[in-house]
Scaffold this motif. Structure first.
Motif, PDB file in Angstrom:
ATOM      1  N   LYS A   1       0.733  -1.309   0.165  1.00  0.00           N
ATOM      2  CA  LYS A   1      -0.012   0.214  -0.116  1.00  0.00           C
ATOM      3  C   LYS A   1       0.882   1.279  -0.005  1.00  0.00           C
ATOM      4  CE  LYS A   1      -3.520  -0.603   2.682  1.00  0.00           C
ATOM      5  NZ  LYS A   1      -4.341  -0.735   3.806  1.00  0.00           N
ATOM      6  N   TRP A   2       0.515   2.247  -0.775  1.00  0.00           N
ATOM      7  CA  TRP A   2       1.325   3.532  -1.067  1.00  0.00           C
ATOM      8  C   TRP A   2       0.206   4.546  -1.690  1.00  0.00           C
ATOM      9  CZ3 TRP A   2       3.384   5.743  -5.628  1.00  0.00           C
ATOM     10  CH2 TRP A   2       4.126   6.915  -5.282  1.00  0.00           C
ATOM     11  N   ALA A   3       0.207   5.495  -1.129  1.00  0.00           N
ATOM     12  CA  ALA A   3      -0.894   6.673  -1.558  1.00  0.00           C
ATOM     13  C   ALA A   3      -2.037   5.736  -2.034  1.00  0.00           C
ATOM     14  CB  ALA A   3      -0.097   7.351  -2.723  1.00  0.00           C
ATOM     15  N   SER A   4      -2.612   6.056  -3.363  1.00  0.00           N
ATOM     16  CA  SER A   4      -3.826   5.590  -3.654  1.00  0.00           C
ATOM     17  C   SER A   4      -3.545   3.907  -4.306  1.00  0.00           C
ATOM     18  CB  SER A   4      -4.526   6.252  -4.912  1.00  0.00           C
ATOM     19  OG  SER A   4      -3.550   6.323  -5.930  1.00  0.00           O
ATOM     20  N   TYR A   5      -2.396   3.640  -4.081  1.00  0.00           N
ATOM     21  CA  TYR A   5      -2.206   2.146  -4.823  1.00  0.00           C
ATOM     22  C   TYR A   5      -2.314   1.206  -3.695  1.00  0.00           C
ATOM     23  CZ  TYR A   5       0.010   4.879  -8.504  1.00  0.00           C
ATOM     24  OH  TYR A   5       0.258   5.775  -9.576  1.00  0.00           O
ATOM     25  N   ASN A   6      -2.767   0.245  -4.079  1.00  0.00           N
ATOM     26  CA  ASN A   6      -3.246  -1.041  -3.054  1.00  0.00           C
ATOM     27  C   ASN A   6      -3.345  -2.310  -3.917  1.00  0.00           C
ATOM     28  OD1 ASN A   6      -3.943  -1.951  -0.738  1.00  0.00           O
ATOM     29  ND2 ASN A   6      -6.207  -1.592  -0.822  1.00  0.00           N
ATOM     30  N   HIS A   7      -2.199  -3.189  -3.646  1.00  0.00           N
ATOM     31  CA  HIS A   7      -1.952  -4.228  -4.168  1.00  0.00           C
ATOM     32  C   HIS A   7      -2.190  -5.499  -3.375  1.00  0.00           C
ATOM     33  CE1 HIS A   7      -0.579  -2.047  -7.584  1.00  0.00           C
ATOM     34  NE2 HIS A   7       0.176  -1.234  -6.879  1.00  0.00           N
ATOM     35  N   TRP A   8      -2.753  -6.788  -3.851  1.00  0.00           N
ATOM     36  CA  TRP A   8      -2.979  -7.728  -3.100  1.00  0.00           C
ATOM     37  C   TRP A   8      -2.302  -9.170  -3.691  1.00  0.00           C
ATOM     38  CZ3 TRP A   8      -5.078  -7.809   1.645  1.00  0.00           C
ATOM     39  CH2 TRP A   8      -5.841  -6.600   2.003  1.00  0.00           C
ATOM     40  N   GLY A   9      -2.000  -9.969  -3.003  1.00  0.00           N
ATOM     41  CA  GLY A   9      -1.563 -11.203  -3.523  1.00  0.00           C
ATOM     42  C   GLY A   9      -2.976 -12.241  -3.607  1.00  0.00           C
ATOM     43  N   GLN A  10      -2.477 -13.403  -3.924  1.00  0.00           N
ATOM     44  CA  GLN A  10      -3.517 -14.229  -4.213  1.00  0.00           C
ATOM     45  C   GLN A  10      -3.942 -14.979  -3.063  1.00  0.00           C
ATOM     46  OE1 GLN A  10      -0.604 -15.059  -4.924  1.00  0.00           O
ATOM     47  NE2 GLN A  10       0.012 -17.052  -4.161  1.00  0.00           N
ATOM     48  N   GLY A  11      -3.237 -14.863  -2.043  1.00  0.00           N
ATOM     49  CA  GLY A  11      -3.395 -15.713  -0.756  1.00  0.00           C
ATOM     50  C   GLY A  11      -2.777 -17.080  -0.641  1.00  0.00           C
ATOM     51  N   THR A  12      -2.601 -17.313   0.607  1.00  0.00           N
ATOM     52  CA  THR A  12      -1.895 -18.782   0.764  1.00  0.00           C
ATOM     53  C   THR A  12      -2.601 -19.211   2.247  1.00  0.00           C
ATOM     54  OG1 THR A  12       0.029 -19.989   1.222  1.00  0.00           O
ATOM     55  CG2 THR A  12       0.105 -17.952   2.243  1.00  0.00           C
TER      56      THR A  12
END
Length: 115
Positions: A98-109
């Motif tokens: 997460k940074w500013a308006s950016y928000n990234h997710w992985g697929q999960g484990t």
């Protein structure tokens, strides 16, 4: 496009340990706060631990003293060392950047704690 790939989940007995890894496709650690979240069946996703770009960390009360978040900037990797696991830790664990308006997710484990 930032991609996050988690690994290290599995089945572990109560009291056991696991280390999760999350590799980012690009070098984002200089700006992004990296976090581990988890979601158990029927529950909302919750923050487990996070580490900022300057290395500050915070943890959910339920994992303090048992989990440790760390990162290796050279490898674009963030880790979650989990110790003394119990059944309540069973969940899908997601890596987040997460940074500013950016928000990234992985697929999960998946992490399953069971005897």
């Amino acid at each position: 496009q930032v991609q996050l790939v988690e690994s290290g989940g599995g089945l572990v007995q109560p009291g056991g340990s696991l280390r999760l890894s999350c590799v980012a496709s690009v070098n984002i650690f200089g700006r992004y706060t990296m976090g581990w979240y988890r979601q158990a069946p029927g529950k909302q996703r919750e923050l487990v631990a996070a580490i900022t770009s300057v290395g500050s960390t915070n943890y959910a009360d339920s994992v303090k003293g048992r989990f440790t978040i760390s990162r290796d900037n050279a490898k674009n990797t963030v880790y979650l060392q989990m110790m003394d696991l119990n059944a309540e830790d069973t969940a899908v664990y997601y890596c987040n950047a997460k940074w500013a308006s950016y928000n990234h997710w992985g697929q999960g484990t998946q992490v399953t704690v069971s005897s």
